[in-house]
Design a protein around this motif. Sequence first.
Motif, PDB file in Angstrom:
ATOM      1  N   ARG A   1     -14.387 -38.878 -39.396  1.00  0.00           N
ATOM      2  CA  ARG A   1     -14.889 -38.049 -38.287  1.00  0.00           C
ATOM      3  C   ARG A   1     -16.381 -38.277 -38.058  1.00  0.00           C
ATOM      4  NH1 ARG A   1     -14.010 -31.672 -38.704  1.00  0.00           N
ATOM      5  NH2 ARG A   1     -11.952 -32.267 -37.902  1.00  0.00           N
ATOM      6  N   GLU A   2     -17.151 -38.246 -39.136  1.00  0.00           N
ATOM      7  CA  GLU A   2     -18.597 -38.393 -38.994  1.00  0.00           C
ATOM      8  C   GLU A   2     -18.990 -39.826 -38.613  1.00  0.00           C
ATOM      9  OE1 GLU A   2     -20.675 -35.880 -38.958  1.00  0.00           O
ATOM     10  OE2 GLU A   2     -18.932 -34.584 -39.287  1.00  0.00           O
TER      11      GLU A   2
ATOM     12  N   ILE B   1     -18.691 -40.111 -34.903  1.00  0.00           N
ATOM     13  CA  ILE B   1     -19.814 -39.430 -34.246  1.00  0.00           C
ATOM     14  C   ILE B   1     -21.069 -40.293 -34.296  1.00  0.00           C
ATOM     15  CG2 ILE B   1     -21.382 -37.454 -34.404  1.00  0.00           C
ATOM     16  CD1 ILE B   1     -18.978 -35.803 -35.418  1.00  0.00           C
TER      17      ILE B   1
ATOM     18  N   GLU C   1     -23.105 -42.213 -31.161  1.00  0.00           N
ATOM     19  CA  GLU C   1     -24.519 -41.984 -30.862  1.00  0.00           C
ATOM     20  C   GLU C   1     -25.277 -43.297 -30.692  1.00  0.00           C
ATOM     21  OE1 GLU C   1     -25.799 -39.644 -34.145  1.00  0.00           O
ATOM     22  OE2 GLU C   1     -25.014 -37.749 -33.337  1.00  0.00           O
TER      23      GLU C   1
END
Length: 222
Positions: A32-33, A36, A40
């Motif tokens: 998940r991270e 993200i 970005e």
Amino acid sequence: MSAPISFQKIVQNNNQINQSMNLITLKKIFNREAKILYAERNKVFTVDSDNKNFLKLLCKYFAKDLSFETEHGGSLNKGLFIYGNPGSGKTTSLDIIRNISLKYNIRQLWFPKIEAYEVVNKYNMDKNKDSVIINYSKGNFMFDDIGGEHSANNIHVFGKEDIFIRIFLSRYNEFVNKGTKTYITSNLPMPAIQKRYGERVEDRFYEMFNLLELNVTGEGRR
């Protein structure tokens, strides 16, 4: 994404931040991270044949999963030396672990990070040069892009010095005496480490680190 992740009361309150995270949970959070962080940077996080085994080992290590030792011959007591070609995602993978530590208040996953060249710059600028060596010889730490730094200026030896030789040898003593962990990313494989920093440092690396290789074919992951 599938069903919400159960964090098993890991972040129930700030007094419980030293609780461990199991492998399944960490892998889900890492995925998940990673999505993200890559988004970005206008990138897409993918698991493929280049990084699949590496990411499995990385998550097992930070989850303190015993199979890291029993199945893969690693040591949960050692640090990590992550090497491979540029743009393979070495630094980003550890950045994700650091982000997880901060976001979910998991202290045991945290370690400070500094670029190798920044250590050299601090050494060059500081009048008390030994204090720089001492500062980066203690505590868990990540040194990014080892081997990419220039030699430092040392007026006491009237020329250039590879200060990481002293730092690594000091950190080895900290590892032996206190279990201090070091995390390193580098484009250099071990033969090049030996050529740059010497046989003594190379020998210490094998004692201090789990060696994880991460390469990428085609477009880089930066």
